[in-house]
Design a protein around this motif. Structure first.
Motif, mmCIF file in Angstrom:
data_model
loop_
_atom_site.group_PDB
_atom_site.id
_atom_site.type_symbol
_atom_site.label_atom_id
_atom_site.label_comp_id
_atom_site.label_asym_id
_atom_site.label_seq_id
_atom_site.Cartn_x
_atom_site.Cartn_y
_atom_site.Cartn_z
ATOM 1 N N LEU A 199 43.253 -13.998 21.174
ATOM 2 C CA LEU A 199 44.311 -13.277 20.915
ATOM 3 C C LEU A 199 43.942 -11.789 20.526
ATOM 4 C CD1 LEU A 199 47.378 -13.808 20.061
ATOM 5 C CD2 LEU A 199 46.658 -14.861 17.916
ATOM 6 N N VAL A 200 44.737 -10.783 21.135
ATOM 7 C CA VAL A 200 44.721 -9.521 20.680
ATOM 8 C C VAL A 200 45.566 -8.986 19.459
ATOM 9 C CG1 VAL A 200 44.507 -6.988 21.674
ATOM 10 C CG2 VAL A 200 43.539 -8.890 22.655
ATOM 11 N N VAL A 201 46.834 -9.475 19.843
ATOM 12 C CA VAL A 201 48.027 -8.947 18.728
ATOM 13 C C VAL A 201 48.975 -10.244 18.834
ATOM 14 C CG1 VAL A 201 50.074 -7.737 18.457
ATOM 15 C CG2 VAL A 201 48.069 -6.722 19.604
ATOM 16 N N LEU A 202 49.449 -10.486 17.655
ATOM 17 C CA LEU A 202 50.349 -11.649 17.513
ATOM 18 C C LEU A 202 51.447 -10.834 16.663
ATOM 19 C CD1 LEU A 202 51.464 -14.449 17.869
ATOM 20 C CD2 LEU A 202 50.178 -15.014 15.788
ATOM 21 N N HIS A 203 52.561 -10.816 17.163
ATOM 22 C CA HIS A 203 53.693 -9.857 16.634
ATOM 23 C C HIS A 203 54.920 -10.858 16.727
ATOM 24 C CE1 HIS A 203 57.232 -7.013 16.524
ATOM 25 N NE2 HIS A 203 56.107 -6.081 15.692
ATOM 26 N N PRO A 204 55.866 -10.795 15.827
ATOM 27 C CA PRO A 204 56.953 -11.608 15.910
ATOM 28 C C PRO A 204 57.722 -11.683 17.167
ATOM 29 C CG PRO A 204 56.966 -10.506 13.642
ATOM 30 C CD PRO A 204 55.805 -9.836 14.508
ATOM 31 N N ASP A 205 57.764 -10.530 17.793
ATOM 32 C CA ASP A 205 58.334 -10.354 19.070
ATOM 33 C C ASP A 205 57.571 -10.685 20.402
ATOM 34 O OD1 ASP A 205 60.759 -9.784 17.737
ATOM 35 O OD2 ASP A 205 60.107 -7.796 17.742
ATOM 36 N N TYR A 206 56.216 -10.391 20.057
ATOM 37 C CA TYR A 206 55.398 -10.652 21.219
ATOM 38 C C TYR A 206 53.941 -11.142 20.915
ATOM 39 C CZ TYR A 206 53.907 -6.014 19.722
ATOM 40 O OH TYR A 206 53.566 -4.992 19.097
ATOM 41 N N ALA A 207 53.231 -11.314 22.088
ATOM 42 C CA ALA A 207 51.723 -11.421 21.531
ATOM 43 C C ALA A 207 50.914 -10.961 23.156
ATOM 44 C CB ALA A 207 51.400 -13.040 21.629
ATOM 45 N N VAL A 208 49.723 -10.571 22.702
ATOM 46 C CA VAL A 208 49.026 -9.972 23.729
ATOM 47 C C VAL A 208 47.572 -10.794 23.830
ATOM 48 C CG1 VAL A 208 47.654 -8.112 24.851
ATOM 49 C CG2 VAL A 208 49.647 -7.587 23.736
ATOM 50 N N GLY A 237 40.450 -3.701 24.151
ATOM 51 C CA GLY A 237 41.397 -4.662 23.091
ATOM 52 C C GLY A 237 42.501 -3.573 22.576
ATOM 53 N N ALA A 238 41.880 -2.702 22.015
ATOM 54 C CA ALA A 238 42.599 -1.689 21.225
ATOM 55 C C ALA A 238 43.810 -0.732 22.197
ATOM 56 C CB ALA A 238 41.727 -0.337 20.586
ATOM 57 N N THR A 239 43.340 -0.770 23.334
ATOM 58 C CA THR A 239 44.153 -0.030 24.324
ATOM 59 C C THR A 239 45.301 -0.962 24.844
ATOM 60 O OG1 THR A 239 42.434 1.319 25.455
ATOM 61 C CG2 THR A 239 44.456 1.344 26.684
ATOM 62 N N ALA A 240 44.748 -2.261 24.881
ATOM 63 C CA ALA A 240 45.826 -3.310 25.214
ATOM 64 C C ALA A 240 46.803 -3.874 24.014
ATOM 65 C CB ALA A 240 45.124 -4.634 25.575
ATOM 66 N N ALA A 241 46.287 -3.512 22.772
ATOM 67 C CA ALA A 241 47.049 -3.756 21.858
ATOM 68 C C ALA A 241 48.193 -2.686 21.584
ATOM 69 C CB ALA A 241 46.269 -3.667 20.511
ATOM 70 N N ARG A 242 48.084 -1.357 22.047
ATOM 71 C CA ARG A 242 49.036 -0.465 21.838
ATOM 72 C C ARG A 242 50.110 -0.485 22.959
ATOM 73 N NH1 ARG A 242 44.378 2.701 21.024
ATOM 74 N NH2 ARG A 242 44.440 3.566 23.232
ATOM 75 N N VAL A 243 49.889 -1.382 24.016
ATOM 76 C CA VAL A 243 50.820 -1.395 25.116
ATOM 77 C C VAL A 243 52.326 -1.876 24.750
ATOM 78 C CG1 VAL A 243 51.563 -2.612 27.114
ATOM 79 C CG2 VAL A 243 49.349 -1.650 27.025
ATOM 80 N N PRO A 244 52.398 -2.899 24.015
ATOM 81 C CA PRO A 244 53.899 -3.194 23.571
ATOM 82 C C PRO A 244 54.474 -2.213 22.664
ATOM 83 C CG PRO A 244 52.247 -5.107 23.404
ATOM 84 C CD PRO A 244 51.373 -3.825 23.570
ATOM 85 N N ILE A 245 53.799 -1.674 21.995
ATOM 86 C CA ILE A 245 53.973 -0.630 20.666
ATOM 87 C C ILE A 245 54.854 0.375 21.543
ATOM 88 C CG2 ILE A 245 53.592 0.881 18.890
ATOM 89 C CD1 ILE A 245 51.120 -1.173 18.283
ATOM 90 N N SER A 246 54.105 0.979 22.751
ATOM 91 C CA SER A 246 54.489 2.202 23.329
ATOM 92 C C SER A 246 55.970 1.893 24.135
ATOM 93 C CB SER A 246 53.388 2.799 24.286
ATOM 94 O OG SER A 246 52.977 1.758 24.938
ATOM 95 N N MET A 247 56.175 0.760 24.624
ATOM 96 C CA MET A 247 57.235 0.399 25.256
ATOM 97 C C MET A 247 58.007 -0.776 24.969
ATOM 98 S SD MET A 247 55.320 0.127 28.789
ATOM 99 C CE MET A 247 54.481 1.729 28.148
ATOM 100 N N ARG A 248 59.097 -0.994 24.980
ATOM 101 C CA ARG A 248 59.875 -2.476 24.914
ATOM 102 C C ARG A 248 59.744 -3.363 26.034
ATOM 103 N NH1 ARG A 248 62.868 -3.125 20.995
ATOM 104 N NH2 ARG A 248 64.213 -4.624 21.896
ATOM 105 N N PRO A 249 59.248 -4.572 25.875
ATOM 106 C CA PRO A 249 58.749 -5.494 26.916
ATOM 107 C C PRO A 249 59.846 -5.427 28.209
ATOM 108 C CG PRO A 249 58.193 -6.292 25.044
ATOM 109 C CD PRO A 249 59.017 -5.004 24.624
ATOM 110 N N GLU A 250 61.273 -5.565 27.629
ATOM 111 C CA GLU A 250 62.406 -5.721 28.644
ATOM 112 C C GLU A 250 62.426 -4.290 29.667
ATOM 113 O OE1 GLU A 250 64.497 -4.537 24.768
ATOM 114 O OE2 GLU A 250 62.735 -5.959 25.488
ATOM 115 N N GLU A 251 61.791 -3.156 29.227
ATOM 116 C CA GLU A 251 61.942 -1.878 29.905
ATOM 117 C C GLU A 251 60.578 -1.813 30.935
ATOM 118 O OE1 GLU A 251 61.890 0.865 26.851
ATOM 119 O OE2 GLU A 251 64.116 0.573 26.053
#
Length: 156
Positions: A79-88, A24-38
């Motif tokens: 739920l691993v991450v709930l962020h205003p712009d995305y969730a994992v 889960g820690a690795t999965a949580a870092r995924v959206p932070i390291s890149m923008r989803p639309e990219e």
């Protein structure tokens, strides 16, 4: 004015990106390291899958069709991450495991079963479900080979 901003009052579509991660820690870092639309096909490894099919629906398709689990007994996602712009979210292992060992007939039967489930989300045509389960089967093999669990990145 026209173009990207006009939504005509309709609902904004949600995109789901299924991917594998060791934890889960690795999965949580995924959206932070890149923008989803990219996100393309391979940045997350595992040749992740883009789809409009909700993870809840994907779990229900597999579990009701292959495992015979009643729809109301399908386990919730974690739920691993709930962020205003995305969730994992993390999918239960029970969703990817059953697909690895089954053959063509079982995939076809599962697709037919799902196509008859009332009040469901997702594709209603048995052939579309069949194709989706095949993609998911391939994905589950790759997850297993990499020693990964299934996660889904959700963003509008």
């Amino acid at each position: 004015m026209s173009g990207a901003g006009s939504r005509n009052g309709g609902r904004v579509g949600v995109t789901y990106k299924y991917f594998g991660a060791p934890d889960g820690a690795t999965a949580a870092r995924v959206p932070i390291s890149m923008r989803p639309e990219e996100l393309g096909g391979d940045e997350l490894g595992m040749n992740g899958m883009f789809t409009k099919i909700k993870p809840e629906t994907m779990a229900a398709m597999v579990l009701t069709g292959i495992e015979g689990v009643p729809l109301h007994k399908v386990p919730p996602l974690e739920l691993v991450v709930l962020h205003p712009d995305y969730a994992v979210v993390k999918l239960p292992m029970t969703v990817v495991d059953p697909l690895r060992g089954i053959g063509e007939e079982a995939v076809g039967a599962a697709a037919f079963i799902w196509s008859t489930v009332p009040d469901r989300g997702g594709p209603r045509d048995a052939f579309n479900v069949y194709q989706l389960l095949h993609e998911w089967q391939d994905f589950s093999h790759r997850l297993h080979e990499a020693g990964h669990q299934a996660y889904c990145l959700v963003w509008p």
